[in-house]
Design a protein around this motif. Structure first.
Motif, PDB file in Angstrom:
ATOM      1  N   VAL A  18      -7.031  18.061  46.275  1.00  0.00           N
ATOM      2  CA  VAL A  18      -6.927  17.048  45.000  1.00  0.00           C
ATOM      3  C   VAL A  18      -5.803  16.395  44.559  1.00  0.00           C
ATOM      4  N   LEU A  19      -5.480  15.360  44.509  1.00  0.00           N
ATOM      5  CA  LEU A  19      -4.416  14.730  44.046  1.00  0.00           C
ATOM      6  C   LEU A  19      -4.510  14.122  42.496  1.00  0.00           C
ATOM      7  N   SER A  20      -3.812  14.423  41.588  1.00  0.00           N
ATOM      8  CA  SER A  20      -3.648  13.931  39.933  1.00  0.00           C
ATOM      9  C   SER A  20      -2.725  12.999  40.176  1.00  0.00           C
ATOM     10  N   SER A  21      -3.056  11.636  40.105  1.00  0.00           N
ATOM     11  CA  SER A  21      -2.096  10.554  40.180  1.00  0.00           C
ATOM     12  C   SER A  21      -1.879   9.785  39.238  1.00  0.00           C
ATOM     13  N   PHE A  22      -0.591   9.628  38.419  1.00  0.00           N
ATOM     14  CA  PHE A  22      -0.273   8.695  37.322  1.00  0.00           C
ATOM     15  C   PHE A  22       0.361   7.428  38.043  1.00  0.00           C
ATOM     16  N   VAL A  23      -0.448   6.269  37.950  1.00  0.00           N
ATOM     17  CA  VAL A  23      -0.169   5.002  38.683  1.00  0.00           C
ATOM     18  C   VAL A  23      -0.069   3.726  37.915  1.00  0.00           C
ATOM     19  N   ASP A  24       0.588   2.770  38.266  1.00  0.00           N
ATOM     20  CA  ASP A  24       0.645   1.770  37.489  1.00  0.00           C
ATOM     21  C   ASP A  24      -0.304   0.650  38.158  1.00  0.00           C
ATOM     22  N   PRO A  25      -1.049  -0.339  37.380  1.00  0.00           N
ATOM     23  CA  PRO A  25      -1.763  -1.270  38.533  1.00  0.00           C
ATOM     24  C   PRO A  25      -0.999  -2.157  39.244  1.00  0.00           C
ATOM     25  N   ILE A  26      -1.281  -2.403  40.507  1.00  0.00           N
ATOM     26  CA  ILE A  26      -0.723  -3.529  41.342  1.00  0.00           C
ATOM     27  C   ILE A  26      -0.862  -4.969  40.617  1.00  0.00           C
ATOM     28  N   TYR A  27      -1.812  -5.198  39.814  1.00  0.00           N
ATOM     29  CA  TYR A  27      -2.007  -6.545  39.240  1.00  0.00           C
ATOM     30  C   TYR A  27      -2.948  -6.242  37.909  1.00  0.00           C
ATOM     31  N   GLN A  28      -2.778  -7.137  37.034  1.00  0.00           N
ATOM     32  CA  GLN A  28      -3.596  -7.126  35.819  1.00  0.00           C
ATOM     33  C   GLN A  28      -3.883  -8.411  35.441  1.00  0.00           C
ATOM     34  N   ALA A  29      -5.090  -8.848  35.211  1.00  0.00           N
ATOM     35  CA  ALA A  29      -5.721 -10.134  35.150  1.00  0.00           C
ATOM     36  C   ALA A  29      -6.362 -10.413  33.730  1.00  0.00           C
ATOM     37  N   PRO A  30      -5.519 -10.787  32.790  1.00  0.00           N
ATOM     38  CA  PRO A  30      -6.050 -11.256  31.421  1.00  0.00           C
ATOM     39  C   PRO A  30      -6.824 -12.508  31.615  1.00  0.00           C
ATOM     40  N   SER A  31      -7.619 -12.860  30.529  1.00  0.00           N
ATOM     41  CA  SER A  31      -8.292 -14.227  30.480  1.00  0.00           C
ATOM     42  C   SER A  31      -8.774 -14.578  29.133  1.00  0.00           C
ATOM     43  N   PRO A  32      -8.727 -15.905  28.689  1.00  0.00           N
ATOM     44  CA  PRO A  32      -8.803 -16.009  27.327  1.00  0.00           C
ATOM     45  C   PRO A  32     -10.571 -15.811  27.277  1.00  0.00           C
ATOM     46  N   TRP A  33     -11.240 -15.446  28.264  1.00  0.00           N
ATOM     47  CA  TRP A  33     -12.643 -14.978  27.922  1.00  0.00           C
ATOM     48  C   TRP A  33     -12.704 -13.536  27.400  1.00  0.00           C
ATOM     49  N   PHE A  34     -11.459 -12.725  27.753  1.00  0.00           N
ATOM     50  CA  PHE A  34     -11.539 -11.419  27.404  1.00  0.00           C
ATOM     51  C   PHE A  34     -11.352 -11.152  26.099  1.00  0.00           C
ATOM     52  N   GLY A  35     -10.457 -12.100  25.416  1.00  0.00           N
ATOM     53  CA  GLY A  35      -9.827 -11.775  23.933  1.00  0.00           C
ATOM     54  C   GLY A  35      -8.782 -11.081  24.151  1.00  0.00           C
ATOM     55  N   LYS A  36      -8.178 -10.519  22.926  1.00  0.00           N
ATOM     56  CA  LYS A  36      -7.049  -9.730  22.990  1.00  0.00           C
ATOM     57  C   LYS A  36      -7.263  -8.139  23.061  1.00  0.00           C
ATOM     58  N   LYS A  37      -6.407  -7.555  23.587  1.00  0.00           N
ATOM     59  CA  LYS A  37      -6.419  -6.330  23.999  1.00  0.00           C
ATOM     60  C   LYS A  37      -7.032  -5.328  22.753  1.00  0.00           C
ATOM     61  N   GLY A  38      -7.815  -4.528  22.998  1.00  0.00           N
ATOM     62  CA  GLY A  38      -8.186  -3.659  21.853  1.00  0.00           C
ATOM     63  C   GLY A  38      -8.788  -4.030  20.853  1.00  0.00           C
ATOM     64  N   ILE A  39      -9.420  -5.427  20.699  1.00  0.00           N
ATOM     65  CA  ILE A  39     -10.034  -5.935  19.820  1.00  0.00           C
ATOM     66  C   ILE A  39     -11.628  -5.371  19.685  1.00  0.00           C
ATOM     67  N   MET A  40     -11.943  -5.253  18.385  1.00  0.00           N
ATOM     68  CA  MET A  40     -13.570  -4.755  18.468  1.00  0.00           C
ATOM     69  C   MET A  40     -14.227  -5.823  17.562  1.00  0.00           C
ATOM     70  N   LYS A  41     -15.332  -6.008  17.656  1.00  0.00           N
ATOM     71  CA  LYS A  41     -16.146  -6.997  16.840  1.00  0.00           C
ATOM     72  C   LYS A  41     -17.511  -5.944  16.303  1.00  0.00           C
ATOM     73  N   GLN A  42     -18.059  -6.449  15.173  1.00  0.00           N
ATOM     74  CA  GLN A  42     -18.957  -5.642  14.297  1.00  0.00           C
ATOM     75  C   GLN A  42     -20.368  -6.132  14.619  1.00  0.00           C
ATOM     76  N   LEU A  43     -21.250  -5.558  15.296  1.00  0.00           N
ATOM     77  CA  LEU A  43     -22.427  -5.601  15.400  1.00  0.00           C
ATOM     78  C   LEU A  43     -23.405  -5.149  14.376  1.00  0.00           C
ATOM     79  N   PRO A  44     -24.548  -5.539  14.076  1.00  0.00           N
ATOM     80  CA  PRO A  44     -25.460  -4.845  12.864  1.00  0.00           C
ATOM     81  C   PRO A  44     -25.311  -3.574  12.873  1.00  0.00           C
ATOM     82  N   GLU A  45     -25.140  -2.893  13.909  1.00  0.00           N
ATOM     83  CA  GLU A  45     -25.385  -1.304  13.995  1.00  0.00           C
ATOM     84  C   GLU A  45     -24.276  -0.708  14.153  1.00  0.00           C
ATOM     85  N   ARG A  46     -23.274  -1.102  14.773  1.00  0.00           N
ATOM     86  CA  ARG A  46     -21.932  -0.608  15.332  1.00  0.00           C
ATOM     87  C   ARG A  46     -20.845  -1.562  15.738  1.00  0.00           C
TER      88      ARG A  46
END
Length: 362
Positions: free
Chosen positions: A123-151
């Motif tokens: 079994v290999l435990s491997s720390f790797v970097d992504p070969i590509y990352q794809a942000p999008s305006p639809w995804f919003g900013k990284k790590g952002i949370m929003k409040q729903l009525p219960e959480r």
């Protein structure tokens, strides 16, 4: 609406649980314990195009790759690779672009692509970097949370499916499904601009599924306890241009279905499997009219989470969140339509075998 007939009749699915195997359970334990002896919280699961590999996502920022032989009885499952990366931020969804490349949807980040490292033995435990990352305006900013009525919830992408060069991504920033033309070339990844499919008043979208012919889309609408189906119009089955128009057609419900999460079509496109984060069951919907009618009850309920695992997960949570957890999260069916696999915290991966003639009248 599903047929309401007693016993094993039209509209009923027949299953048997595949035999357990001790080596499988031993290897699967890598998924469920971290360095502190705590159970991992697993989410999405996906077979590779050949059905010989399987990826499991944990929100503990891990991706587990297994070799699997679904033709063997007992089923043979061997953990091969544990992938970690600083770029993984609350990963939730996964799919294969090829046998060696996966795409990951991160709730706290964006869409990322990883090449699976080669393993000869062990079994290999491997720390790797992504070969590509794809942000999008639809995804919003990284790590952002929003409040729903219960959480609070992370707003980034949560579900991802890949079909014929198109990524289908569910996201909670502005609850929506987006499509992205995706091409893997010798020179790297190319991802074209996205196109919106729908944002019809959803609040929390967890899973997305696409039929094998590309003609139908299913979305788990957790906040409204239902599955919403969309048909692709104006281009015929199999057309996968993101410019194609999708239109909402029917909804699938069951009085016991609380928080639909993962979902997948079988190869025929006439059976849809749905996990429920809030109950021990997998709900199976089987159409007799090519999804022309809505369902008020499922065709079949399959208990997929053992009582002890369900109770242990719930008791480990604060009271406001218990109703949202305990059930299965990820689900997939192998390319032959023979074996269904589900993930759940505090329980090893569980496999079920479909039966010949399991649905008559479709």
């Amino acid at each position: 609406m599903a047929a309401s007939v007693p016993g094993l009749a039209v509209g009923t699915i027949h299953y048997k649980q595949s035999p357990a195997v001790h080596t499988m359970l031993k290897n699967i334990s890598y998924v469920y314990k971290n360095a502190h002896g705590e159970s991992y919280r697993t989410e999405d699961v996906k077979f590779s195009p050949s059905g010989r590999r399987m990826a499991v996502i944990s929100v503990d920022n891990c991706i587990f790759i297994y070799d699997v032989n679904i033709t063997a009885r007992p089923i043979q499952v061997i953990l091969k690779i544990e992938i970690r990366s600083a770029s993984l931020i609350y990963p939730h969804g996964v799919d294969f672009l090829s046998e060696d490349v996966i795409v990951v949807a991160n709730r706290g980040s964006d869409i990322q692509f990883y090449e699976i490292p080669f393993v000869t033995e062990g079994v290999l435990s491997s720390f790797v970097d992504p070969i590509y990352q794809a942000p999008s305006p639809w995804f919003g900013k990284k790590g952002i949370m929003k409040q729903l009525p219960e959480r609070k919830i992370y707003t980034g992408p949560g579900g991802v499916r890949f079909l014929n060069g198109i990524l289908f991504v569910s996201c909670n920033n502005i609850p929506s499904i987006t499509t992205h033309v995706c091409t893997l070339t010798p020179d790297g990844m190319q991802l074209q601009d996205d196109a919106i499919i729908t944002q019809d008043g959803f609040q929390v979208l967890d899973g997305v599924a696409v039929s094998q012919d590309g003609s139908r889309l299913a979305v788990s609408d957790l906040s409204h306890n239902r599955i919403v189906l969309y048909d692709r119009l104006g281009s015929g089955a199999g057309h996968t241009s993101p410019q194609s128009s999708f239109t909402q057609t029917v909804t699938l419900q069951d009085e016991d279905l609380r928080f639909p999460h993962g979902l997948c079509f079988d190869p025929s496109g006439k059976i849809l499997y749905v996990t429920d984060a809030g109950s021990p069951n997998v709900y199976v919907f089987a159409t007799q009219d090519d999804w022309a009618s809505s369902f008020l009850t499922s065709s079949f309920k399959l208990k997929a989470v053992r009582d002890a695992a369900f109770a242990k997960t719930r008791t480990g949570l604060g009271e406001p969140f218990r109703s949202l957890e305990g059930g299965a999260k990820g689900i997939d069916i192998d390319p032959t339509g023979t074996v269904v696999v589900v993930t759940c915290k505090n329980q090893p991966l569980r496999f079920f075998e479909t039966q010949p003639g399991m649905f008559s009248g479709s």
